[in-house]
Scaffold this motif. Sequence first.
Motif, PDB file in Angstrom:
ATOM      1  N   GLY A  93     -93.798   1.710  31.453  1.00 23.65           N
ATOM      2  CA  GLY A  93     -94.677   0.572  31.661  1.00 23.65           C
ATOM      3  C   GLY A  93     -95.721   0.737  32.899  1.00 23.65           C
ATOM      4  N   ALA A  94     -96.081   2.212  33.102  1.00 24.42           N
ATOM      5  CA  ALA A  94     -97.121   2.509  33.936  1.00 24.42           C
ATOM      6  C   ALA A  94     -98.569   2.120  33.271  1.00 24.42           C
ATOM      7  CB  ALA A  94     -97.224   4.012  34.247  1.00 24.42           C
ATOM      8  N   THR A  95     -99.402   1.724  34.414  1.00 22.56           N
ATOM      9  CA  THR A  95    -100.889   1.342  33.939  1.00 22.56           C
ATOM     10  C   THR A  95    -101.674   2.737  33.574  1.00 22.56           C
ATOM     11  OG1 THR A  95    -100.860  -0.544  34.977  1.00 22.56           O
ATOM     12  CG2 THR A  95    -102.916   0.116  34.292  1.00 22.56           C
ATOM     13  N   ASP A  96    -101.227   3.581  34.333  1.00 26.35           N
ATOM     14  CA  ASP A  96    -101.998   5.015  34.299  1.00 26.35           C
ATOM     15  C   ASP A  96    -101.055   6.006  35.168  1.00 26.35           C
ATOM     16  OD1 ASP A  96    -104.002   6.894  33.465  1.00 26.35           O
ATOM     17  OD2 ASP A  96    -105.703   5.679  34.330  1.00 26.35           O
ATOM     18  N   ILE A  97    -101.571   7.163  34.906  1.00 26.66           N
ATOM     19  CA  ILE A  97    -100.774   8.418  35.809  1.00 26.66           C
ATOM     20  C   ILE A  97    -101.988   9.534  36.014  1.00 26.66           C
ATOM     21  CG2 ILE A  97    -100.165   9.594  33.511  1.00 26.66           C
ATOM     22  CD1 ILE A  97     -97.558  10.563  35.275  1.00 26.66           C
ATOM     23  N   VAL A  98    -102.204   9.717  37.236  1.00 24.82           N
ATOM     24  CA  VAL A  98    -103.176  10.639  37.661  1.00 24.82           C
ATOM     25  C   VAL A  98    -102.383  11.841  38.531  1.00 24.82           C
ATOM     26  CG1 VAL A  98    -104.943   8.897  37.763  1.00 24.82           C
ATOM     27  CG2 VAL A  98    -103.695   9.370  39.730  1.00 24.82           C
ATOM     28  N   SER A  99    -103.225  12.900  38.553  1.00 21.59           N
ATOM     29  CA  SER A  99    -102.591  14.122  39.175  1.00 21.59           C
ATOM     30  C   SER A  99    -102.719  14.039  40.526  1.00 21.59           C
ATOM     31  CB  SER A  99    -103.092  15.505  38.608  1.00 21.59           C
ATOM     32  OG  SER A  99    -104.191  15.791  39.553  1.00 21.59           O
ATOM     33  N   LEU A 100    -101.875  14.656  41.397  1.00 14.15           N
ATOM     34  CA  LEU A 100    -101.913  14.660  42.923  1.00 14.15           C
ATOM     35  C   LEU A 100    -103.194  15.147  43.405  1.00 14.15           C
ATOM     36  CD1 LEU A 100     -99.791  13.687  44.702  1.00 14.15           C
ATOM     37  CD2 LEU A 100     -98.677  15.924  44.622  1.00 14.15           C
ATOM     38  N   GLU A 101    -103.794  16.049  42.807  1.00 20.77           N
ATOM     39  CA  GLU A 101    -105.104  16.582  42.982  1.00 20.77           C
ATOM     40  C   GLU A 101    -106.118  15.858  42.542  1.00 20.77           C
ATOM     41  OE1 GLU A 101    -103.017  19.331  41.577  1.00 20.77           O
ATOM     42  OE2 GLU A 101    -102.058  19.264  43.612  1.00 20.77           O
ATOM     43  N   PHE A 102    -106.157  14.525  42.303  1.00 19.03           N
ATOM     44  CA  PHE A 102    -107.164  13.448  41.709  1.00 19.03           C
ATOM     45  C   PHE A 102    -108.490  13.687  42.227  1.00 19.03           C
ATOM     46  CE2 PHE A 102    -104.576  10.958  44.417  1.00 19.03           C
ATOM     47  CZ  PHE A 102    -105.662  10.565  45.329  1.00 19.03           C
ATOM     48  N   GLU A 103    -109.190  13.433  41.251  1.00 18.19           N
ATOM     49  CA  GLU A 103    -110.871  13.269  41.581  1.00 18.19           C
ATOM     50  C   GLU A 103    -110.936  11.771  41.969  1.00 18.19           C
ATOM     51  OE1 GLU A 103    -113.520  15.436  40.633  1.00 18.19           O
ATOM     52  OE2 GLU A 103    -112.106  17.148  40.538  1.00 18.19           O
ATOM     53  N   GLU A 104    -111.842  11.651  42.797  1.00 18.12           N
ATOM     54  CA  GLU A 104    -112.150  10.160  43.163  1.00 18.12           C
ATOM     55  C   GLU A 104    -112.395   9.237  41.774  1.00 18.12           C
ATOM     56  OE1 GLU A 104    -114.432   9.630  46.692  1.00 18.12           O
ATOM     57  OE2 GLU A 104    -114.236   7.452  46.345  1.00 18.12           O
ATOM     58  N   GLU A 105    -113.290   9.650  40.980  1.00 17.32           N
ATOM     59  CA  GLU A 105    -113.570   8.973  39.765  1.00 17.32           C
ATOM     60  C   GLU A 105    -112.345   8.522  39.072  1.00 17.32           C
ATOM     61  OE1 GLU A 105    -115.940   6.948  38.598  1.00 17.32           O
ATOM     62  OE2 GLU A 105    -116.582   7.591  40.401  1.00 17.32           O
ATOM     63  N   GLU A 106    -111.383   9.429  38.722  1.00 15.50           N
ATOM     64  CA  GLU A 106    -110.364   9.428  38.214  1.00 15.50           C
ATOM     65  C   GLU A 106    -109.448   8.345  38.806  1.00 15.50           C
ATOM     66  OE1 GLU A 106    -106.689  12.267  36.455  1.00 15.50           O
ATOM     67  OE2 GLU A 106    -107.768  12.898  38.095  1.00 15.50           O
ATOM     68  N   TRP A 107    -109.247   8.327  39.826  1.00 13.34           N
ATOM     69  CA  TRP A 107    -108.290   7.530  40.549  1.00 13.34           C
ATOM     70  C   TRP A 107    -109.060   6.153  40.794  1.00 13.34           C
ATOM     71  CZ3 TRP A 107    -110.050   4.694  45.124  1.00 13.34           C
ATOM     72  CH2 TRP A 107    -108.802   4.382  45.738  1.00 13.34           C
ATOM     73  N   LYS A 108    -110.164   6.056  40.789  1.00 11.64           N
ATOM     74  CA  LYS A 108    -110.853   4.717  40.769  1.00 11.64           C
ATOM     75  C   LYS A 108    -110.875   4.031  39.509  1.00 11.64           C
ATOM     76  CE  LYS A 108    -114.432   4.407  44.480  1.00 11.64           C
ATOM     77  NZ  LYS A 108    -116.063   4.599  44.795  1.00 11.64           N
ATOM     78  N   GLN A 109    -110.986   4.683  38.317  1.00  9.98           N
ATOM     79  CA  GLN A 109    -110.884   4.348  37.029  1.00  9.98           C
ATOM     80  C   GLN A 109    -109.512   3.549  36.932  1.00  9.98           C
ATOM     81  OE1 GLN A 109    -111.576   7.128  34.084  1.00  9.98           O
ATOM     82  NE2 GLN A 109    -114.043   7.051  34.334  1.00  9.98           N
ATOM     83  N   ALA A 110    -108.582   4.282  37.227  1.00  6.92           N
ATOM     84  CA  ALA A 110    -107.123   3.827  37.162  1.00  6.92           C
ATOM     85  C   ALA A 110    -106.971   2.575  37.928  1.00  6.92           C
ATOM     86  CB  ALA A 110    -106.314   4.814  37.648  1.00  6.92           C
ATOM     87  N   LEU A 111    -107.562   2.523  38.892  1.00  6.35           N
ATOM     88  CA  LEU A 111    -107.514   1.268  39.922  1.00  6.35           C
ATOM     89  C   LEU A 111    -108.169  -0.010  39.250  1.00  6.35           C
ATOM     90  CD1 LEU A 111    -106.675   0.153  42.540  1.00  6.35           C
ATOM     91  CD2 LEU A 111    -108.721   0.856  43.535  1.00  6.35           C
ATOM     92  N   VAL A 112    -109.396   0.316  38.717  1.00  8.68           N
ATOM     93  CA  VAL A 112    -110.110  -0.674  38.296  1.00  8.68           C
ATOM     94  C   VAL A 112    -109.194  -1.368  36.827  1.00  8.68           C
ATOM     95  CG1 VAL A 112    -112.180  -1.394  36.952  1.00  8.68           C
ATOM     96  CG2 VAL A 112    -112.389   0.048  39.269  1.00  8.68           C
ATOM     97  N   LYS A 113    -108.522  -0.347  36.228  1.00  6.98           N
ATOM     98  CA  LYS A 113    -107.859  -0.850  34.998  1.00  6.98           C
ATOM     99  C   LYS A 113    -106.852  -1.793  35.445  1.00  6.98           C
ATOM    100  CE  LYS A 113    -105.442   2.363  32.223  1.00  6.98           C
ATOM    101  NZ  LYS A 113    -105.431   3.388  31.676  1.00  6.98           N
ATOM    102  N   ALA A 114    -105.962  -1.328  36.457  1.00  9.42           N
ATOM    103  CA  ALA A 114    -104.854  -1.946  36.774  1.00  9.42           C
ATOM    104  C   ALA A 114    -105.240  -3.213  37.493  1.00  9.42           C
ATOM    105  CB  ALA A 114    -104.202  -1.291  37.885  1.00  9.42           C
ATOM    106  N   GLU A 115    -106.512  -3.430  38.245  1.00 10.58           N
ATOM    107  CA  GLU A 115    -106.794  -4.598  38.807  1.00 10.58           C
ATOM    108  C   GLU A 115    -107.441  -5.499  37.728  1.00 10.58           C
ATOM    109  OE1 GLU A 115    -108.715  -3.612  43.193  1.00 10.58           O
ATOM    110  OE2 GLU A 115    -109.938  -2.987  41.471  1.00 10.58           O
ATOM    111  N   SER A 116    -107.925  -5.225  36.806  1.00  8.57           N
ATOM    112  CA  SER A 116    -108.526  -5.976  35.655  1.00  8.57           C
ATOM    113  C   SER A 116    -107.074  -6.615  34.982  1.00  8.57           C
ATOM    114  CB  SER A 116    -109.375  -5.422  34.642  1.00  8.57           C
ATOM    115  OG  SER A 116    -108.936  -4.326  34.139  1.00  8.57           O
ATOM    116  N   ILE A 117    -106.252  -6.042  34.706  1.00 11.07           N
ATOM    117  CA  ILE A 117    -105.049  -6.400  34.086  1.00 11.07           C
ATOM    118  C   ILE A 117    -104.523  -7.570  34.934  1.00 11.07           C
ATOM    119  CG2 ILE A 117    -102.722  -5.980  32.937  1.00 11.07           C
ATOM    120  CD1 ILE A 117    -103.709  -3.137  32.597  1.00 11.07           C
TER     121      ILE A 117
END
Length: 391
Positions: A93-117
């Motif tokens: 049930g996770a919305t997304d999974i990102v790596s520990l050495e994430f890029e800011e863009e990658e992280w932001k995309q995951a956040l925006v996706k979760a927020e919109s849901i």
Amino acid sequence: MMNYFIISGNHSTAESIKKLLYYNRKFAKIFHNLEQLKSFVTEDDYGVLFITSSTTYDLYDLCGDISLQWPNLKVILISDVEDIDYKKAMYVGATDIVSLEFEEEEWKQALVKAESIIEIKMEDLEKKSDQKPARMITVASTKGGIGKTTISVNLAVALANQELNVVIVDLDLQFGDVPLLLDLQPKQTIYEWLKESYENGDGKVIPYVTYDPHTKVSVLAAPSSPEFAELITGEHVSNVLSQLKKEFDVIIVDTPPSFVETSLVAIENSEDILLITSLDLPALKNGKLAIDTFDLLELNDKIKIVLNRDTEMEGMNKNTVENILGRKLEVSIPSDYKTVISSINLGVPFVIRSPKTQVAKSMQKLVKQLDSKPDSNQRKTKKRFSLLRRR
Ligand SMILES: Nc1ncnc2c1ncn2[C@@H]1O[C@H](COP(=O)(O)OP(=O)(O)OP(=O)(O)O)[C@@H](O)[C@H]1O
Ligand SMILES: [Mg+2]
């Protein structure tokens, strides 16, 4: 209001996620295990939860448990690259999974996706329930002693008179004097909430709100001692306001003379920002600077300009004010030293004590003006909102 939570076994990872969120003006709370989350977050809370991999729990198992128990939380997993398993993440049930050495863009995309849901879920809930979240009105100025507290209190009382459930949050954390104007001596303040409830209890703020039976207004008072003020952060204020939004019809926030972080949290979450100004050049010059700043923050359509202590003054009138500020005045409140001071000294707001005076009438006009203009959030979703919603 959206919440942000982090579960992490690793202190520095948790802090760096918190910092990233903070740079985006989002305030997160860190937990180290499921138990801590359980004691703080209820099923009704909406938000984004970050879980980082740890040796003390299995990332995927924990996410599965949480998704079942807290359907309103959307989970973003943060894992070592070699342990990333998209299929498994989806399965739990996770919305997304990102790596520990994430890029800011990658992280932001995951956040925006979760927020919109979550936003869609929150809107659905709003449609289902009659109880709309409170309309929040922040009273601010760029100069002290200009009438913020006087206006906050009298506006709150005028609204409570219309059968609305109103709370004043005194964010003048050092020198708050809202209780004084209502002749209250609250034992519980935001400081007791922080120490007893937020840090060592269930986090609920309602027991720390003082009700005034004379005016039917509730108050969350500032700490009784100025040195406690600095303990209250934007994160705390965000938590308090999101709880009060669910309990009241209107929240009036009184602020200190300067724009500190805690006031900005209120301003950004408000439906209306009342910018109080007066007929003097320094106040107007700073008022213009504040308006320009709000423009940058895209908050300009929430601002309403209130001129206080309006008097006949050589070389200055309403037009001068509107010209300098580049905005129309919402309302102008006359100067009436006798009415205002005696109401303060007696601890009875002038909208009750002297309802026939021009100052009181101008407060009633302000109420009408607010009511005639649906707040900007509601306008976006094309929902009708009236301040006059009955209890
Ligand atoms: N319309 C008015 N007519 C006459 N006096 C007023 C008026 N509005 C406010 N005052 C007086 O101005 C003083 C400052 O008001 P108030 O405390 O509300 O300002 P404030 O902006 O909250 O100040 P601070 O920035 O210190 O918190 C008070 O003594 C109050 O009585
Ligand atoms: Mg004040």
